[in-house]
Design an enzyme around this catalytic site. Structure first.
Site, PDB file in Angstrom:
ATOM      1  N   GLY A  71      90.303   7.749  43.312  1.00  0.00           N
ATOM      2  CA  GLY A  71      88.674   7.367  43.132  1.00  0.00           C
ATOM      3  C   GLY A  71      87.816   8.402  43.089  1.00  0.00           C
ATOM      4  O   GLY A  71      88.177   9.630  43.123  1.00  0.00           O
ATOM      5  N   GLY A 128      93.370   5.920  44.473  1.00  0.00           N
ATOM      6  CA  GLY A 128      92.891   4.785  43.550  1.00  0.00           C
ATOM      7  C   GLY A 128      93.700   4.369  42.572  1.00  0.00           C
ATOM      8  O   GLY A 128      93.779   3.042  41.830  1.00  0.00           O
ATOM      9  N   GLU A 151      95.979  10.896  51.046  1.00  0.00           N
ATOM     10  CA  GLU A 151      94.699  10.728  51.835  1.00  0.00           C
ATOM     11  C   GLU A 151      94.580  11.434  53.036  1.00  0.00           C
ATOM     12  O   GLU A 151      93.591  11.853  53.524  1.00  0.00           O
ATOM     13  CB  GLU A 151      94.513   9.160  52.091  1.00  0.00           C
ATOM     14  CG  GLU A 151      93.894   8.446  50.896  1.00  0.00           C
ATOM     15  CD  GLU A 151      95.182   8.123  49.847  1.00  0.00           C
ATOM     16  OE1 GLU A 151      94.776   7.492  48.926  1.00  0.00           O
ATOM     17  OE2 GLU A 151      96.557   8.172  50.198  1.00  0.00           O
ATOM     18  N   ASP A 159      94.892   3.584  51.509  1.00  0.00           N
ATOM     19  CA  ASP A 159      94.295   2.427  51.094  1.00  0.00           C
ATOM     20  C   ASP A 159      94.765   1.831  49.967  1.00  0.00           C
ATOM     21  O   ASP A 159      95.871   1.803  49.478  1.00  0.00           O
ATOM     22  CB  ASP A 159      92.946   2.351  51.446  1.00  0.00           C
ATOM     23  CG  ASP A 159      92.077   3.105  50.147  1.00  0.00           C
ATOM     24  OD1 ASP A 159      92.781   4.407  49.619  1.00  0.00           O
ATOM     25  OD2 ASP A 159      90.876   2.878  49.830  1.00  0.00           O
TER      26      ASP A 159
END
Length: 373
Positions: A71, A128, A151, A159
């Protein structure tokens, strides 16, 4: 090449229907997802889902280096450091709330898409990008696919549905990959259940051409499966050597511990000579001490959760992370100042207090923004 962030087209099929083609178009950023890209993908995928003329959807990235490297965390960093907030704690970062809410809506839609959705996961598939990839009906990896959920290096947790797919990997492979951010290849993705087909990248145009001429109309999922299987059979000689399966026993041993603290320290202390395990251990050791425990707590809390519940819980956790400083500091050290010297909230995992970890899970809303999933 257009400068639009996502390119959309429709490929005509021999029965009069079409394949909707979406191409992430930010090659200089390794096709990292901006909020604008997420908005456009969500709107188009919803439109194609209800369009009888669209038989299937194809998603890929521009260029040979990456499908999607993650992301747009630089924009998230700005939202975490520039917004002064208000009186409502849940609204202290409206950008982050909007970003994660929309991203998880898109990821959930991909998991539950009513038509064949093919993702061509060539090159880097991380963060992402894994959210776009993991839930598709047909996940294709190539000889250059490099996947990871890294992450921990930026003070976050895996996530975009990571709480779902990491918990469903063989043994404790998901826990290990989530904790270490270890990179893995196409053979590994097949082994852990994150990919469905291996096809060499040079055959991409031939795959699309074969789909154009395939017998559509009776069972579209079966049609896609048949086409991809034929190309996979012809690609087997190029499949890279597996890493995760080859290290399965060591992964089980390294993650066998009586507490989260002990597990994190055990992996970080790996002193063997295997290069892949060394890199994984070093990545964990250099990561956020908070994330070392947060990742394990999140996977435990979502072990038996539904897909809908996973995304709702991840939304709360991600927005909380955007408010607490650890995530921002990780991005600063890696991508803003690039000093690679993060000043974590706690210097060591031994020092992390359980109250601090628990605070990440405190509910921000009486009703989740994803309640309607």
């Amino acid at each position: 090449m257009s400068d639009l962030p996502v390119l959309f087209s429709e490929l005509p099929l021999n029965n009069g229907q079409k394949i909707g083609v979406a191409t992430l178009n930010a090659p200089r950023a390794l096709n990292a997802l901006s909020l604008e890209m997420i908005d456009q993908l969500l709107a188009k995928f919803e439109s194609w889902a209800s369009n009888a003329q669209i038989a299937a959807v194809w998603l890929e990235g521009t260029g040979d280096k990456a499908f999607c490297a993650g992301g747009d965390i630089v924009a998230l960093y700005r939202s975490m450091t520039e917004y002064t907030g208000g009186t409502d704690p849940a609204k202290e970062n409206p950008y982050a709330e909007n970003f994660f809410t929309t991203e998880y809506k898109l990821d959930y839609l991909i998991h539950t898409y009513p038509k064949p959705l093919i993702v061509w996961g060539n090159g880097i598939v991380m963060g992402g990008g894994m959210g776009l990839f993991a839930g598709a009906a047909f996940r294709v990896v190539t000889e250059t696919s490099r996947l990871a959920m890294p992450e921990i290096t930026i003070g976050l947790y895996p996530d975009v549905g990571g709480s779902w797919f990491l918990n469903r990997m063989p043994g404790r492979c998901g826990l290990f990959l989530g904790l270490t951010g270890a990179h893995f290849n196409a053979a590994d993705a097949l082994f852990v259940g994150l990919a469905d087909r291996f096809i060499t990248h040079e055959q991409r145009n031939k795959v699309l051409a074969a789909l154009e001429e395939a017998p559509w109309g009776e069972d579209d999922f079966r049609t896609v499966s048949h086409v991809l299987r034929e190309f996979e059979t012809a690609s087997q000689a190029a499949l890279p050597a597996a890493q995760v399966e080859a290290h399965f026993t060591e992964i089980q041993q390294l993650t066998d511990a009586d507490s989260d603290l002990e597990r994190a320290k055990k992996i970080a202390a790996y002193a063997g000579e295997d290069k892949w395990l060394q890199r994984a251990a070093s990545s964990l050791a250099a990561g956020s001490p908070t994330a070392m425990l947060l990742i394990q707590e999140q996977l435990r809390r979502t072990r038996h959760a539904s897909l809908r519940e996973v995304f709702q819980q991840e939304l709360n956790l991600s927005v909380q992370a955007s408010l607490k400083g650890e995530f921002a500091e990780g991005i600063r050290a890696l991508l803003i100042d690039k000093d690679k010297n993060p000043r974590w909230h706690y210097a060591t995992v031994d020092a992390v207090e359980q109250q601090w970890i628990d605070s990440f899970f405190e509910p921000l809303w009486s009703e989740s923004p994803l309640q309607a999933l």
